[in-house]
Design a protein around this motif. Sequence first.
Motif: not given
Length: 386
Positions: A268-270, A299-307, A348-359
């Motif tokens: 939820g940060g800036g 490697p290690n793309v940081d996409y969580q905050q934008i997502l 990578h798509a499975q990783d993104v889906m897992r991140t979305m469910t965590d959110m």
Amino acid sequence: MRGISARPGLKRGLFLAFALTAGLGLAACSDIDSMFGGESEDVAAEAPPTADAAGAPPPSAAGAPMAQPLGAGAAPVAAITAVNIDSGPDTGTAVNKTIQVLRNQVMGLQQKLSANYGQLTQLRNQGAGAASAYQEAKARITTRLQVGTTRGNPELVAEWNTAQGQLDALSANVNALNAMGTDITNDSSSAHFALDQIGATFNVSGAVDEDHRQLQLLEDQTSQTIVMIDRLLKETSDAIQRQTAYLANERANLTTLAAAIKSGDFYGGGVTSSLGSGGVLQSAAYVGSPLVVVKFDRPNVDYQQILYAALNQALQNRPGANFQVVAVSPTRGTAASVQIAQSTARRHAQDVMRTMTDMGVPATRLNVGSTTDPNATSSEVRVFVR
């Protein structure tokens, strides 16, 4: 598109509100680990359906507000004033015996009114205490996440469990309010029934003037009792609706905090300040463009905050939205390299889906697919709103 480089009417209405909220399940995971993975004789024989006729309590000395102490942060409950139910002499008639039965019923309702008023004040105080403790634990978590911390910090896990426990206490508080609301609704029905019986007793023969005087007085006092009961019923209904909405909102916030603790980053940060240089956001003006494009070009793309920011905005615009997660692989190179690129993109798509469910996005709202793009230079994951 965003891309990332890599009265009767009142009584019936309130009763419906209790019935709707009583079955609402607000339970969540018990800990953060599970989050992550004759004619006169006939009248005398009739009695209201739920009131107690036996054991008439002595009349109250005077009508006075039933004051209750308020806990810190608790909203005050509307003053409920006790109604003085006056006694009268026994005239020896059958009508007077009916009056005594009805008077006892109304006195019993007054006692229950006083008890329910005290219970409502106590539950409001307890709810305020649980909400305050929850907000304190939540504030400690967000403060640590804002300044940065380790992934899955056990200290934050303990704080999260504390916050979860306070929400569970608040959920139990709502259940108690629902039970009390049902009880008050029954008392309101009994009071209205008693008032109807008083009106009918006026038409019974064999009464003396003193009987009618007592009936008139009891009718007025019963009407006042109904006003107090309905006021308490509305206070209880308002408390249930308010706390139910608060719980639903904070359950979602707690789910987001669980994902943030797992990653050690406050979603939820800036968002803008975390984008960095290099134009990580790409726009697309055509219809049907992806909500987010994550390019895994390093490697290690940081996409969580934008997502997270994109999902949050999409769900605000369309609360019932579903999402399609598409793995995109390039077609350049040999057949073997194309096959490897496709496997990498699907992972990578499975990783993104897992991140979305965590959110907090329900898995039932997610679909995954794959495709190729001759213009792609690296594997990508594109998220579409459906």
